[in-house]
Design an enzyme around this catalytic site. Structure first.
Site, short mmCIF file in Angstrom:
data_model
loop_
_atom_site.label_atom_id
_atom_site.label_comp_id
_atom_site.label_asym_id
_atom_site.label_seq_id
_atom_site.Cartn_x
_atom_site.Cartn_y
_atom_site.Cartn_z
CE LYS A 72 41.05 60.51 66.74
NZ LYS A 72 40.19 61.43 65.96
CB SER A 147 42.65 64.03 64.23
OG SER A 147 41.34 63.61 64.63
CB SER A 171 38.99 63.45 62.51
OG SER A 171 39.74 64.61 62.66
N1 GLN Z 1 40.86 68.47 60.67
C1 GLN Z 1 39.83 69.09 61.43
C2 GLN Z 1 40.44 69.92 62.54
O1 GLN Z 1 41.61 70.01 62.58
C3 GLN Z 1 38.89 68.08 61.95
C4 GLN Z 1 39.37 67.36 63.14
C5 GLN Z 1 38.43 66.29 63.60
O2 GLN Z 1 37.48 65.94 62.91
N2 GLN Z 1 38.66 65.82 64.81
O3 GLN Z 1 39.77 70.47 63.35
#
Ligand code: GLN
Length: 462
Positions: A72, A147, A171
C-alpha cells in the site's frame, strides 16, 4: 486468476520465481484499467525474483523466497515513490524502509509495486485517491472497498501473492470482504508501524491480504514482533492458545443486522451454522456500547489525523504551492489535500479545540475505554466474536455521495481498532450478482493465530 504461494514447484524446479514474477507483471499490465497500482517496479521485481531462483538452486531459500508482495502506498519502500494517493506527496521518495519491508526483504520477498488507496487512508471506497479510483475486479462500475482497495484488488486479481495494507477502522477487512480475499488486522502493537504514514496513530495497524490462510500465517510470522523503532510496539506478546478444541464463539445477534442487505444476513446465519458444525458453541452476545462505535471512531480518528497531518505544511515535504500573499502553508494544504482529507482535518481540529475538547475528544476517550472493557469482559467467557465484515456487498462508484452513509459502511469494523484487538475477514459466499461476501472473526488481544486457525478450519470445511 488466483494463486497462493505454493512454492513447492520452485523448489522442485518445475517452475521458477522469475516465471511467477513475469506472470504477475503481465497481469498488472493487462488489468491496468483497474487502477490497482500507483507505481510498478518491474525491474526491481525481476532482479529480486532472479536472486530467489539462485537461492532455490543453491539450497539457500529463505522463509518467503519468491513470494510476490504488493505494498500500500502509505508504507515506505526505498527506491519507490510514497504518495499516500495524495497530491501533497506527489514526487516524494522516502529515505528509509518501513520495518515490515526490511523483514519481508530479509525473508526473500519480491516487491512488485505500490498500490492505490484512499487519500491518506481516509475512505471506504477508494474513490478519494487523487490519482483516480480503484475498480472492482469483477465489475468495473463498482468499488473494491477502501482504503486499501488497490492491495485487495491486486491479491484478488492475481497481481501478487499477498499485499500489505493498513487498517485504522476497517481498511483491510472491508476491501477484503468486497473483493473475496482474506484480510487481517493484527493486534495493535504486534506489527511495527515504523515507516507507515500515520493517519490515527492509536488505531493504525499494518496488516495483510491473501488468497489463503497459509500465506497469511507465513507472512504474519515474518512481520510480527517487537521493533525498537516503534514506541508502541509490544515487547512480549502474551501467549494465547491458537487451537481451541471446542471454541466458545460469541456472536452478534441477528436482530442487530437491521440495515444490512438480506444476502449479508443470510450469509451470517450460514456462517454461524458452519461454526457450530465445526464443533464450536455459538451464543448471541449483545455487546454494550456498540451504538458508540462509529461516533467514537470518527471523533478519535479525525482528532489524531488533524494532528498527524499538520506536518504537511508545504515547507518540509512534498507539494509547495505559490502563495502571492506569502502564506505558503495554507496555499499548499488547500492545493495538496482533497475534500475528504480537509473535512477530517477540520472536524478533528474542532473536536480538539478549546471549549469543545472536553465535550468531544475527552468524551470519546471515555467511550473508548467502555468499549474496550465490554470486549474484555466478553472475552473472559468466549474465545472469539463473530460478526459480518460489511453491511452490504461492493457498492457502485459514486453511490455513496454523503460522507455519513460512507462512514456507516464501517459499522462492523471500527470497534476492533478502538479496542486494539485482532480481527480477520474471510470470504464467505457471494450475493445473487456474484459479488463476494465477507464474514469477520475478532478475538482477545494477541489471539491473531487463533483467528487464522479458526478461519483455516472454516476454509477446509467448505
Ligand atoms: N473507512 C474508515 C475511514 O474512512 C477506515 C479507514 C482506515 O481503516 N484507514 O476512516
Amino acid at each position: 486468476m488466483k494463486y497462493s504461494n505454493d512454492r513447492s514447484s520452485f523448489i522442485a524446479g518445475t517452475s521458477s520465481a522469475s516465471e511467477r514474477c513475469a506472470e504477475a507483471l503481465e497481469t498488472i499490465a493487462s488489468r491496468a484499467d483497474l487502477g490497482a497500482f500507483l507505481h510498478v517496479d518491474a525491474d526491481g521485481a525481476r532482479s529480486s525474483a532472479a536472486e530467489s531462483d539462485e537461492r532455490f538452486a543453491a539450497g539457500l531459500a529463505r522463509p518467503l523466497e519468491g513470494m510476490i508482495v504488493a505494498v500500500k502506498d502509505n508504507i515506505s519502500v526505498v527506491g519507490q515513490p510514497l504518495t499516500c494517493a495524495s497530491r501533497m506527496l506527489d514526487g516524494f521518495r522516502p529515505l528509509y524502509n518501513a520495518t515490515v519491508i526490511e523483514r519481508l526483504a530479509d525473508a526473500g520477498a519480491t516487491f512488485v509495486g505500490k498500490t492505490n488507496m484512499d487519500e491518506f487512508a481516509m475512505g471506504s471506497s477508494n474513490e478519494t485517491s487523487a490519482f483516480g479510483p480503484v475498480r472492482h475486479a469483477l465489475d468495473a462500475n463498482r468499488v473494491p472497498g477502501g482504503s486499501s482497495g488497490g492491495s485487495a484488488v491486486a491479491v484478488a486479481a492475481g497481481m501478487c501473492h499477498v499485499a500489505l495494507g493498513s487498517d485504522t477502522g476497517g481498511s483491510i477487512r472491508q476491501p477484503a470482504a468486497f473483493c473475496g480475499v482474506y484480510g487481517l488486522k493484527p493486534t495493535y502493537g504486534r506489527v511495527s508501524r515504523y515507516g507507515l504514514v500515520a493517519f490515527a496513530s492509536s488505531l493504525d495497524q499494518i496488516g495483510l491480504f491473501s488468497n489463503s490462510i497459509e500465506d497469511m500465517q507465513e507472512v504474519f510470522r515474518v512481520i510480527d514482533g517487537h521493533d525498537p523503532l516503534d514506541a508502541t510496539s509490544v515487547r512480549h506478546a502474551e501467549t494465547v492458545a491458537a487451537d481451541v478444541a471446542a471454541p466458545r464463539i460469541a456472536a452478534l445477534p441477528v436482530a442487530r443486522l437491521d440495515g444490512c442487505a438480506p444476502e449479508i444476513v443470510d450469509a451470517y446465519v450460514a456462517f454461524r451454522e458452519r461454526l457450530t458444525a465445526l464443533g464450536a458453541s455459538v451464543e448471541d452476545v449483545d455487546l454494550p456500547h456498540s451504538e458508540q462505535w462509529i461516533p467514537t471512531y470518527f471523533i478519535l480518528a479525525t482528532a489524531e489525523a488533524s494532528s498527524n497531518l499538520a506536518r504537511f505544511d508545504g515547507v518540509r515535504y512534498g507539494l509547495r504551492a505559490d502563495a502571492e500573499d506569502g502564506d505558503i502553508t495554507t496555499a499548499s494544504r488547500s492545493a495538496g489535500f482533497g475534500t475528504e482529507v480537509q473535512r477530517r482535518i477540520m472536524l478533528g481540529t474542532f473536536s480538539l479545540s478549546k471549549g469543545y475538547g472536553d465535550a468531544y475528544y475527552t468524551k470519546a476517550q471515555q467511550t473508548r475505554r467502555l468499549i474496550r472493557q465490554a470486549y474484555d469482559r466478553m472475552f473472559e467467557s468466549y474465545d472469539a466474536f463473530a460478526l459480518p465484515t460489511t453491511p452490504t456487498t461492493a457498492f457502485r462508484l459514486g453511490e455513496k455521495s454523503d460522507p455519513v452513509s460512507m462512514w456507516l459502511s464501517d459499522y462492523f469494523t471500527v470497534s476492533a481498532n478502538i479496542a486494539g484487538i485482532p480481527a480477520l475477514s474471510l470470504p464467505f459466499g457471494a450475493d445473487a450478482a456474484g459479488l463476494p461476501i465477507g464474514m469477520q472473526l475478532q478475538g482477545p488481544m494477541f489471539s491473531d493465530e487463533r483467528l487464522m486457525s479458526l478461519a483455516k478450519g472454516l476454509a477446509t470445511a467448505s
